[in-house]
Design a protein around this motif. Sequence first.
Motif, PDB file in Angstrom:
ATOM      1  N   LEU A  39       0.845  -1.189   0.000  1.00  0.00           N
ATOM      2  CA  LEU A  39       0.000   0.000   0.000  1.00  0.00           C
ATOM      3  C   LEU A  39       0.878   1.236   0.000  1.00  0.00           C
ATOM      4  CD1 LEU A  39      -2.670   1.643   0.438  1.00  0.00           C
ATOM      5  CD2 LEU A  39      -2.276   1.345   2.900  1.00  0.00           C
ATOM      6  N   LEU A  40       0.651   2.120  -0.962  1.00  0.00           N
ATOM      7  CA  LEU A  40       1.251   3.448  -0.973  1.00  0.00           C
ATOM      8  C   LEU A  40       0.123   4.432  -0.725  1.00  0.00           C
ATOM      9  CD1 LEU A  40       2.590   1.562  -3.379  1.00  0.00           C
ATOM     10  CD2 LEU A  40       3.977   3.598  -3.769  1.00  0.00           C
ATOM     11  N   CYS A  41       0.316   5.386   0.166  1.00  0.00           N
ATOM     12  CA  CYS A  41      -0.773   6.302   0.483  1.00  0.00           C
ATOM     13  C   CYS A  41      -0.253   7.669   0.895  1.00  0.00           C
ATOM     14  CB  CYS A  41      -1.665   5.732   1.591  1.00  0.00           C
ATOM     15  SG  CYS A  41      -0.854   5.581   3.201  1.00  0.00           S
ATOM     16  N   SER A  42      -1.052   8.688   0.644  1.00  0.00           N
ATOM     17  CA  SER A  42      -0.741  10.028   1.135  1.00  0.00           C
ATOM     18  C   SER A  42      -1.157  10.109   2.604  1.00  0.00           C
ATOM     19  CB  SER A  42      -1.479  11.074   0.304  1.00  0.00           C
ATOM     20  OG  SER A  42      -2.887  10.920   0.435  1.00  0.00           O
ATOM     21  N   ASP A  43      -0.717  11.196   3.270  1.00  0.00           N
ATOM     22  CA  ASP A  43      -1.054  11.311   4.686  1.00  0.00           C
ATOM     23  C   ASP A  43      -2.527  11.628   4.905  1.00  0.00           C
ATOM     24  OD1 ASP A  43      -0.955  13.929   3.780  1.00  0.00           O
ATOM     25  OD2 ASP A  43      -0.005  14.715   5.578  1.00  0.00           O
ATOM     26  N   GLY A  44      -3.265  11.843   3.824  1.00  0.00           N
ATOM     27  CA  GLY A  44      -4.706  11.979   3.958  1.00  0.00           C
ATOM     28  C   GLY A  44      -5.356  10.707   4.445  1.00  0.00           C
ATOM     29  N   LEU A  45      -4.680   9.565   4.228  1.00  0.00           N
ATOM     30  CA  LEU A  45      -5.166   8.292   4.784  1.00  0.00           C
ATOM     31  C   LEU A  45      -4.506   8.003   6.122  1.00  0.00           C
ATOM     32  CD1 LEU A  45      -6.806   5.606   4.351  1.00  0.00           C
ATOM     33  CD2 LEU A  45      -4.639   4.635   3.545  1.00  0.00           C
ATOM     34  N   SER A  46      -3.160   7.978   6.153  1.00  0.00           N
ATOM     35  CA  SER A  46      -2.444   7.577   7.369  1.00  0.00           C
ATOM     36  C   SER A  46      -2.639   8.555   8.514  1.00  0.00           C
ATOM     37  CB  SER A  46      -0.950   7.425   7.065  1.00  0.00           C
ATOM     38  OG  SER A  46      -0.406   8.641   6.572  1.00  0.00           O
ATOM     39  N   GLY A  47      -2.973   9.819   8.210  1.00  0.00           N
ATOM     40  CA  GLY A  47      -3.191  10.791   9.267  1.00  0.00           C
ATOM     41  C   GLY A  47      -4.583  10.750   9.852  1.00  0.00           C
ATOM     42  N   VAL A  48      -5.476   9.968   9.235  1.00  0.00           N
ATOM     43  CA  VAL A  48      -6.867   9.903   9.695  1.00  0.00           C
ATOM     44  C   VAL A  48      -7.242   8.493  10.144  1.00  0.00           C
ATOM     45  CG1 VAL A  48      -9.279  10.194   9.001  1.00  0.00           C
ATOM     46  CG2 VAL A  48      -7.555  11.820   8.212  1.00  0.00           C
ATOM     47  N   VAL A  49      -6.822   7.490   9.395  1.00  0.00           N
ATOM     48  CA  VAL A  49      -7.169   6.096   9.686  1.00  0.00           C
ATOM     49  C   VAL A  49      -5.992   5.441  10.397  1.00  0.00           C
ATOM     50  CG1 VAL A  49      -7.943   3.907   8.716  1.00  0.00           C
ATOM     51  CG2 VAL A  49      -8.582   6.065   7.601  1.00  0.00           C
ATOM     52  N   ASP A  50      -6.231   4.852  11.571  1.00  0.00           N
ATOM     53  CA  ASP A  50      -5.115   4.280  12.317  1.00  0.00           C
ATOM     54  C   ASP A  50      -4.632   2.983  11.684  1.00  0.00           C
ATOM     55  OD1 ASP A  50      -6.685   2.072  13.282  1.00  0.00           O
ATOM     56  OD2 ASP A  50      -7.428   3.301  14.918  1.00  0.00           O
ATOM     57  N   LYS A  51      -3.458   2.556  12.125  1.00  0.00           N
ATOM     58  CA  LYS A  51      -2.785   1.411  11.522  1.00  0.00           C
ATOM     59  C   LYS A  51      -3.610   0.132  11.645  1.00  0.00           C
ATOM     60  CE  LYS A  51       1.656  -1.047  11.534  1.00  0.00           C
ATOM     61  NZ  LYS A  51       3.001  -1.133  12.183  1.00  0.00           N
TER      62      LYS A  51
END
Length: 416
Positions: free
Chosen positions: A187-199
């Motif tokens: 998975l490659l993602c911008s912080d729009g995902l990782s900053g909102v959805v937890d691991k």
Amino acid sequence: MTKAGDSAAISHVGKIRSNNQDSGYAGTHLFVVADGMGGHAGGDVASAIALQRIMQADAEFTSAQDAEAALQTAISSANAELAETVFEHPELGGMGTTVDAIVAVGDEVAIAHIGDSRIYLLRDGELSQITTDHTFVQRLVDSGRITEEEAMVHPRRSVLMRVLGDVDSNPEIDTMVMRTHPGDRWLLCSDGLSGVVDKDAIQVTLAQDLPARQVGEQLIRKALDGGAPDNVTVVIYDVGAERSATAQTPVTVGSASRPLAFQNDPPKRTGLLPSLRLHGRSTPSGPSHFEPASDDYLDELIEEDARRAKRRRLTWLVGSIVLVLAIALGLLLGYAWTQTRYFVGADDNTVVIYQGIQQDIGPFSLSSEHNDTGIPISMLSTYDRQQVERTISASSLEEAQEIVSRLRTTTSKDDG
């Protein structure tokens, strides 16, 4: 050698942003996410320019090391192109972009990373973060100053220390080669995902036995459910799965999928790009979450964070003291009120006036013997004895004494 797997690229503007500054690409061998910054006028341009240059690395390589070198070259060239674009269009000054890229070569992948977009690997149900954020708060985490949980809500969590743009002519890019296994899901993602959805939520979603696109859509939905304050872009690459028909053709999403409007405008400047421009930074036309990574600036941020932490501890200490004092005052006032109350009850043999109320708090009693009247319980009538044994409440000492006088009078009449 593993078979090329399923892949997907999805991007969403989010719930707050007016334009999409992210770009994503799922190609034949190459997978990229770029998160642009620099305000409305530049972020989308930066990610699109970078992605269009890096897409030239979507080729078949003889080794993962060759692919790694090609990614390094492509990203460095993209950085130079961004600087030249700013020179020709100064209104785009301060724009920049993160880049995360993977090139699949046989049973290995070459990885390149700069910024705070992320690459995750799901293997055998376990999710690992492969890249390390190039952010100020990550440095604080690495140095033990704050925890990962505190970094999620830190006011400087969006400050990037490394990025592509017009600031550094030779930015440091993290690269590596890793071996892949059949069943791996990248998975490659911008912080729009990782900053909102937890691991944990990302792991559960990726672990589903669903096609890459469906999983990507679910991740986007989770970010939207979490408020999606930023653009959200995800690119998924599955190793060893059958490639779906819709994934055969390379897919470009986000700002790179649209023509760049500024290209139709005549350049504001001409001539060779001065090398000095590569090290400066003009004022961006809109808000940016990039700030320069000079040592002085980093020291200033660390000192500011230390002051903030000190204020936070002081505020917590003062708040705790105030809370403890308020609780203590409440208990004292409550206890003082109980001592204005009385009741008439019985000990083993006699009628007693008690001060307080018939309530205990743990081992502490809220009543005490005020006066033993000496009236034998056995001398009371059956009704009065039952009343006393159940206790008779009084709102004051005078009322309690009146109750005792009545009992004494009744006892005397019975004796007569």
